[in-house]
Design a protein around this motif. Structure first.
Motif, PDB file in Angstrom:
ATOM      1  N   ASN A  68       0.834  -1.215   0.000  1.00 23.79           N
ATOM      2  CA  ASN A  68       0.000   0.000   0.000  1.00 23.79           C
ATOM      3  C   ASN A  68       0.859   1.251   0.000  1.00 23.79           C
ATOM      4  OD1 ASN A  68      -2.434  -1.225  -0.143  1.00 23.79           O
ATOM      5  ND2 ASN A  68      -2.843  -1.163   2.080  1.00 23.79           N
ATOM      6  N   ALA A  69       1.905   1.242   0.814  1.00 24.47           N
ATOM      7  CA  ALA A  69       2.798   2.392   0.868  1.00 24.47           C
ATOM      8  C   ALA A  69       3.500   2.569  -0.480  1.00 24.47           C
ATOM      9  CB  ALA A  69       3.814   2.217   1.998  1.00 24.47           C
ATOM     10  N   ALA A  70       3.951   1.474  -1.076  1.00 27.24           N
ATOM     11  CA  ALA A  70       4.642   1.562  -2.375  1.00 27.24           C
ATOM     12  C   ALA A  70       3.707   2.103  -3.447  1.00 27.24           C
ATOM     13  CB  ALA A  70       5.177   0.190  -2.782  1.00 27.24           C
ATOM     14  N   PHE A  71       2.492   1.561  -3.480  1.00 26.68           N
ATOM     15  CA  PHE A  71       1.568   1.935  -4.549  1.00 26.68           C
ATOM     16  C   PHE A  71       0.935   3.309  -4.327  1.00 26.68           C
ATOM     17  CE2 PHE A  71       0.952  -2.868  -5.525  1.00 26.68           C
ATOM     18  CZ  PHE A  71       2.165  -2.863  -6.200  1.00 26.68           C
ATOM     19  N   ALA A  72       1.235   3.933  -3.201  1.00 22.77           N
ATOM     20  CA  ALA A  72       0.844   5.333  -3.028  1.00 22.77           C
ATOM     21  C   ALA A  72       1.756   6.242  -3.841  1.00 22.77           C
ATOM     22  CB  ALA A  72       0.898   5.719  -1.551  1.00 22.77           C
ATOM     23  N   ASP A  73       2.960   5.769  -4.192  1.00 19.93           N
ATOM     24  CA  ASP A  73       3.931   6.585  -4.929  1.00 19.93           C
ATOM     25  C   ASP A  73       3.972   6.278  -6.421  1.00 19.93           C
ATOM     26  OD1 ASP A  73       4.774   8.201  -2.901  1.00 19.93           O
ATOM     27  OD2 ASP A  73       6.618   7.089  -2.466  1.00 19.93           O
ATOM     28  N   PHE A  87       4.887 -11.880  -4.375  1.00 18.29           N
ATOM     29  CA  PHE A  87       6.331 -11.786  -4.063  1.00 18.29           C
ATOM     30  C   PHE A  87       6.690 -10.885  -2.892  1.00 18.29           C
ATOM     31  CE2 PHE A  87       6.386 -13.385  -8.389  1.00 18.29           C
ATOM     32  CZ  PHE A  87       7.405 -14.332  -8.332  1.00 18.29           C
ATOM     33  N   TRP A  88       5.813 -10.002  -2.471  1.00 16.58           N
ATOM     34  CA  TRP A  88       6.177  -9.071  -1.402  1.00 16.58           C
ATOM     35  C   TRP A  88       5.628  -9.517  -0.060  1.00 16.58           C
ATOM     36  CZ3 TRP A  88       5.008  -3.620  -3.939  1.00 16.58           C
ATOM     37  CH2 TRP A  88       6.015  -3.347  -4.870  1.00 16.58           C
ATOM     38  N   PRO A  89       6.390  -9.379   1.016  1.00 21.41           N
ATOM     39  CA  PRO A  89       7.776  -8.926   1.012  1.00 21.41           C
ATOM     40  C   PRO A  89       8.674  -9.949   0.326  1.00 21.41           C
ATOM     41  CG  PRO A  89       6.882  -9.048   3.257  1.00 21.41           C
ATOM     42  CD  PRO A  89       5.886  -9.654   2.341  1.00 21.41           C
ATOM     43  N   GLY A  90       9.669  -9.458  -0.437  1.00 28.25           N
ATOM     44  CA  GLY A  90      10.565 -10.381  -1.120  1.00 28.25           C
ATOM     45  C   GLY A  90      11.413  -9.691  -2.176  1.00 28.25           C
ATOM     46  N   PRO A  91      12.348 -10.468  -2.787  1.00 27.05           N
ATOM     47  CA  PRO A  91      13.395  -9.869  -3.634  1.00 27.05           C
ATOM     48  C   PRO A  91      12.952  -9.564  -5.067  1.00 27.05           C
ATOM     49  CG  PRO A  91      13.774 -12.222  -3.420  1.00 27.05           C
ATOM     50  CD  PRO A  91      12.570 -11.900  -2.564  1.00 27.05           C
ATOM     51  N   LEU A  92      11.805  -8.895  -5.206  1.00 36.69           N
ATOM     52  CA  LEU A  92      11.344  -8.456  -6.524  1.00 36.69           C
ATOM     53  C   LEU A  92      11.142  -6.944  -6.483  1.00 36.69           C
ATOM     54  CD1 LEU A  92      10.339  -9.080  -9.404  1.00 36.69           C
ATOM     55  CD2 LEU A  92       8.026  -9.249  -8.431  1.00 36.69           C
ATOM     56  N   THR A  93      11.776  -6.244  -7.431  1.00 34.32           N
ATOM     57  CA  THR A  93      11.618  -4.793  -7.567  1.00 34.32           C
ATOM     58  C   THR A  93      10.786  -4.519  -8.808  1.00 34.32           C
ATOM     59  OG1 THR A  93      13.690  -4.285  -6.444  1.00 34.32           O
ATOM     60  CG2 THR A  93      12.866  -2.644  -7.994  1.00 34.32           C
ATOM     61  N   LEU A  94       9.777  -3.663  -8.662  1.00 36.40           N
ATOM     62  CA  LEU A  94       8.907  -3.329  -9.795  1.00 36.40           C
ATOM     63  C   LEU A  94       9.152  -1.893 -10.231  1.00 36.40           C
ATOM     64  CD1 LEU A  94       5.562  -4.923  -8.527  1.00 36.40           C
ATOM     65  CD2 LEU A  94       7.267  -5.921 -10.090  1.00 36.40           C
ATOM     66  N   VAL A  95       9.361  -1.694 -11.529  1.00 37.45           N
ATOM     67  CA  VAL A  95       9.503  -0.344 -12.094  1.00 37.45           C
ATOM     68  C   VAL A  95       8.144   0.066 -12.657  1.00 37.45           C
ATOM     69  CG1 VAL A  95      10.635   1.072 -13.852  1.00 37.45           C
ATOM     70  CG2 VAL A  95      11.947  -0.669 -12.601  1.00 37.45           C
ATOM     71  N   LEU A  96       7.607   1.175 -12.125  1.00 42.31           N
ATOM     72  CA  LEU A  96       6.249   1.633 -12.456  1.00 42.31           C
ATOM     73  C   LEU A  96       6.249   3.152 -12.627  1.00 42.31           C
ATOM     74  CD1 LEU A  96       4.467  -0.652  -9.847  1.00 42.31           C
ATOM     75  CD2 LEU A  96       4.085  -0.738 -12.333  1.00 42.31           C
ATOM     76  N   PRO A  97       5.209   3.710 -13.271  1.00 38.72           N
ATOM     77  CA  PRO A  97       5.157   5.174 -13.441  1.00 38.72           C
ATOM     78  C   PRO A  97       4.971   5.888 -12.098  1.00 38.72           C
ATOM     79  CG  PRO A  97       3.583   4.067 -14.905  1.00 38.72           C
ATOM     80  CD  PRO A  97       4.082   3.030 -13.944  1.00 38.72           C
ATOM     81  N   ARG A  98       5.720   6.955 -11.883  1.00 39.61           N
ATOM     82  CA  ARG A  98       5.530   7.776 -10.680  1.00 39.61           C
ATOM     83  C   ARG A  98       4.148   8.397 -10.701  1.00 39.61           C
ATOM     84  NH1 ARG A  98      10.571  10.797  -8.684  1.00 39.61           N
ATOM     85  NH2 ARG A  98       9.071  12.277  -7.889  1.00 39.61           N
ATOM     86  N   ARG A  99       3.516   8.470  -9.544  1.00 42.17           N
ATOM     87  CA  ARG A  99       2.299   9.270  -9.448  1.00 42.17           C
ATOM     88  C   ARG A  99       2.682  10.742  -9.394  1.00 42.17           C
ATOM     89  NH1 ARG A  99      -2.220   6.202  -8.319  1.00 42.17           N
ATOM     90  NH2 ARG A  99      -1.794   4.209  -7.316  1.00 42.17           N
ATOM     91  N   ILE A 100       1.724  11.612  -9.801  1.00 39.92           N
ATOM     92  CA  ILE A 100       1.998  13.059  -9.777  1.00 39.92           C
ATOM     93  C   ILE A 100       2.255  13.516  -8.347  1.00 39.92           C
ATOM     94  CG2 ILE A 100       1.017  15.352 -10.269  1.00 39.92           C
ATOM     95  CD1 ILE A 100      -0.701  13.875 -12.436  1.00 39.92           C
ATOM     96  N   THR A 101       1.605  12.837  -7.392  1.00 40.70           N
ATOM     97  CA  THR A 101       1.736  13.214  -5.984  1.00 40.70           C
ATOM     98  C   THR A 101       2.997  12.649  -5.322  1.00 40.70           C
ATOM     99  OG1 THR A 101       0.397  11.274  -5.498  1.00 40.70           O
ATOM    100  CG2 THR A 101      -0.757  13.393  -5.574  1.00 40.70           C
ATOM    101  N   CYS A 102       3.762  11.855  -6.060  1.00 41.25           N
ATOM    102  CA  CYS A 102       4.940  11.191  -5.486  1.00 41.25           C
ATOM    103  C   CYS A 102       5.965  12.224  -5.031  1.00 41.25           C
ATOM    104  CB  CYS A 102       5.548  10.259  -6.550  1.00 41.25           C
ATOM    105  SG  CYS A 102       7.058   9.454  -6.027  1.00 41.25           S
ATOM    106  N   LYS A 103       6.422  12.107  -3.773  1.00 44.48           N
ATOM    107  CA  LYS A 103       7.333  13.107  -3.214  1.00 44.48           C
ATOM    108  C   LYS A 103       8.797  12.665  -3.264  1.00 44.48           C
ATOM    109  CE  LYS A 103       4.273  15.856  -0.451  1.00 44.48           C
ATOM    110  NZ  LYS A 103       2.997  15.134  -0.610  1.00 44.48           N
TER     111      LYS A 103
END
Ligand code: TXA
Ligand code: MG
Length: 325
Positions: A68-73, A87-103
Motif C-alpha cells: 500500500n505504501a509503495a503503490f501510493a507513490d 512476491f512481497w515482502p521479497g526480492p522483486l523490484t517493480l519499475v512503475l510510473p511515478r504518481r503526480i503526488t509522489c514526493k
C-alpha cells in the motif's frame, strides 16, 4: 566515525532518527545491505551518490514497509498488484510510473518518470521502514565498482567513515540483489535477474521479455548492464556546456556566481557545493526547460562544473543532455 547499531529497538530508533535527519544509514535486507537515505530529501539522495563514488547517476530503488505504501507513490496496474501479492515482502523490484503526488526526489530516479519500488522480506528492515514512514532510497551499500555487501563488516570496509551508521542485522540470507522487473512497457521486461527467478515470475505474469540472462549475471559480481538499458531524461532544448558567457535567448543553469544576461536562470549551487548541485540537477533542468518554452528561449547554457566528487556524475549527465539527438 560510522556508528555500528545493534539489531534492537534502540538501534532501529537511532537509525530512524538519523534517516529522518537526512543522514545515510546502511541496513540489511534479505538480498544485500542497502545504503539508505530519505528518498524525499534530494540532498540526502545526492549524498548517497557521493558516498558510493559513482561516476554517473543510476536510478535507485525505493523501499517501503508494504505494498500500500509503495503503490501510493507509483501507479500499479493489476499485474503489479498480482506480483506484489505473490512476491512481497521479497526480492522483486517493480519499475512503475511515478504518481503526480509522489514526493520522491527526482534524483532518486535519475530524473526518470518511473520509479523502482520494493518491499524487502526482512523483519529489521521492515521495522525501520515503518518507523521512518517515508520511502527509503537504497542502492547496494558498496563503493562503486565493488561487490555488494552481505554483512555489516563488508559495508564498513567500503563505506566506513563515509556514512552515519550501519544497522547490523547479521548476514543477508539471499546474498544476491533483487530481480528488477519493468512493468511500464507493453510486456513485463526483466532489467536485472536476482533473488526472484524468472520462472517464478512467469508463473504469475506469463511470458516476460528478458534483457540479460541469468547466466551472464553471476551472483558475486556487480551487475552493470541494467543501467545501460535505462533511457534517461534529457531536456527538450539543446544544451551548451561550459558556458563562460550567456545570451538573452538562453536559459542559464548556473553554478556559483551566475553569468549576467540570461533570459532565465536556475541556480544549481550558489556556493559551489556539488552535493547541493546534484540534488538540484534534475529539477533544475526540468524547471529551465519549462521556463524556456514559456519564454521562447532557444537553448540551455550550463556553467562549468568541476570534475571532482559528484561533479563527475553531474557532468556525465549534462554531456548526455548536450549530445546530438
Ligand atoms: O536487492 C536490492 O535490490 C538492493 C537492496 C539494497 O534492496 N538494492 C540494489 O539497488 O541493488 P541498486 O541501486 O544497486 O540497483 C538498482 C537497480 C539498478 O540496476 C537500476 O538500473 C535499476 O535498479 N533501476 C532503478 N530504478 C529504475 C527505473 N526507474 N527504471 C529502470 N531501472 C531502474
Ligand atoms: Mg549495486
Amino acid at each position: 566515525m560510522t556508528e555500528l547499531l545493534a539489531n534492537d529497538a534502540a538501534g532501529i530508533a537511532r537509525a530512524t532518527g538519523l534517516l529522518l535527519a537526512g543522514q545515510l544509514v546502511a541496513f540489511g535486507t534479505e538480498t544485500v545491505y542497502g545504503l539508505g537515505a530519505d528518498a524525499t530529501n534530494a540532498r540526502a539522495v545526492a549524498a548517497v551518490f557521493d558516498a558510493k563514488g559513482r561516476p554517473h547517476f543510476n536510478p535507485l530503488i525505493c523501499h517501503y514497509p508494504d505494498a500500500n505504501a509503495a503503490f501510493a507513490d507509483v501507479e500499479a496496474p493489476e499485474l503489479a498488484r498480482h506480483l506484489a501479492a505473490a512476491f512481497w515482502p521479497g526480492p522483486l523490484t517493480l519499475v512503475l510510473p511515478r504518481r503526480i503526488t509522489c514526493k520522491v526526489a527526482l534524483l532518486a530516479g535519475a530524473g526518470l518518470e518511473t520509479l523502482a519500488v520494493r518491499v524487502p522480506a526482512h523483519a529489521t528492515a521492515l521495522a525501520l521502514l515503518r518507523a521512518v514512514g517515508r520511502p527509503v532510497a537504497a542502492p547496494s551499500a558498496n563503493r562503486s565498482g565493488q561487490v555488494s555487501p552481505t554483512t555489516a563488516a563488508h559495508v564498513l570496509e567500503g563505506l566506513g567513515g563515509r556514512i552515519a551508521a550501519v544497522l547490523d542485522s547479521g548476514p543477508c540470507p539471499v546474498g544476491v540483489e533483487s530481480t528488477v522487473l519493468d512493468l511500464t512497457g507493453r510486456r513485463p521486461f526483466l532489467l536485472r535477474p536476482g533473488g526472484a527467478t524468472r520462472e517464478a515470475i512467469e508463473a504469475v505474469a506469463g511470458p516476460i521479455e528478458c534483457g540479460v540472462t541469468q547466466a551472464a549475471a553471476p551472483a558475486t559480481r556487480t551487475l552493470r548492464s541494467p543501467g545501460l538499458l535505462v533511457s534517461h531524461y534529457a531536456p527538450a532544448l539543446p544544451v551548451r556546456l561550459a558556458a563562460t558567457d550567456v545570451a538573452a535567448d538562453e536559459a542559464l543553469l548556473a553554478f556559483g556566481p551566475p553569468l549576467i544576461g540570461a533570459g532565465a536562470i536556475f541556480q544549481l549551487g550558489a556556493t559551489g557545493d556539488l552535493i547541493e548541485a546534484a540534488a538540484n540537477l534534475f529539477s533544475g533542468l526540468r524547471a529551465l526547460d519549462a521556463e524556456a518554452a514559456r519564454l521562447g528561449l532557444r537553448r540551455i547554457a550550463v556553467m562549468p562544473i568541476p570534475e571532482t566528487g559528484l561533479g563527475l556524475a553531474i557532468n556525465d549527465r549534462l554531456q548526455r543532455a548536450a549530445a546530438p539527438r
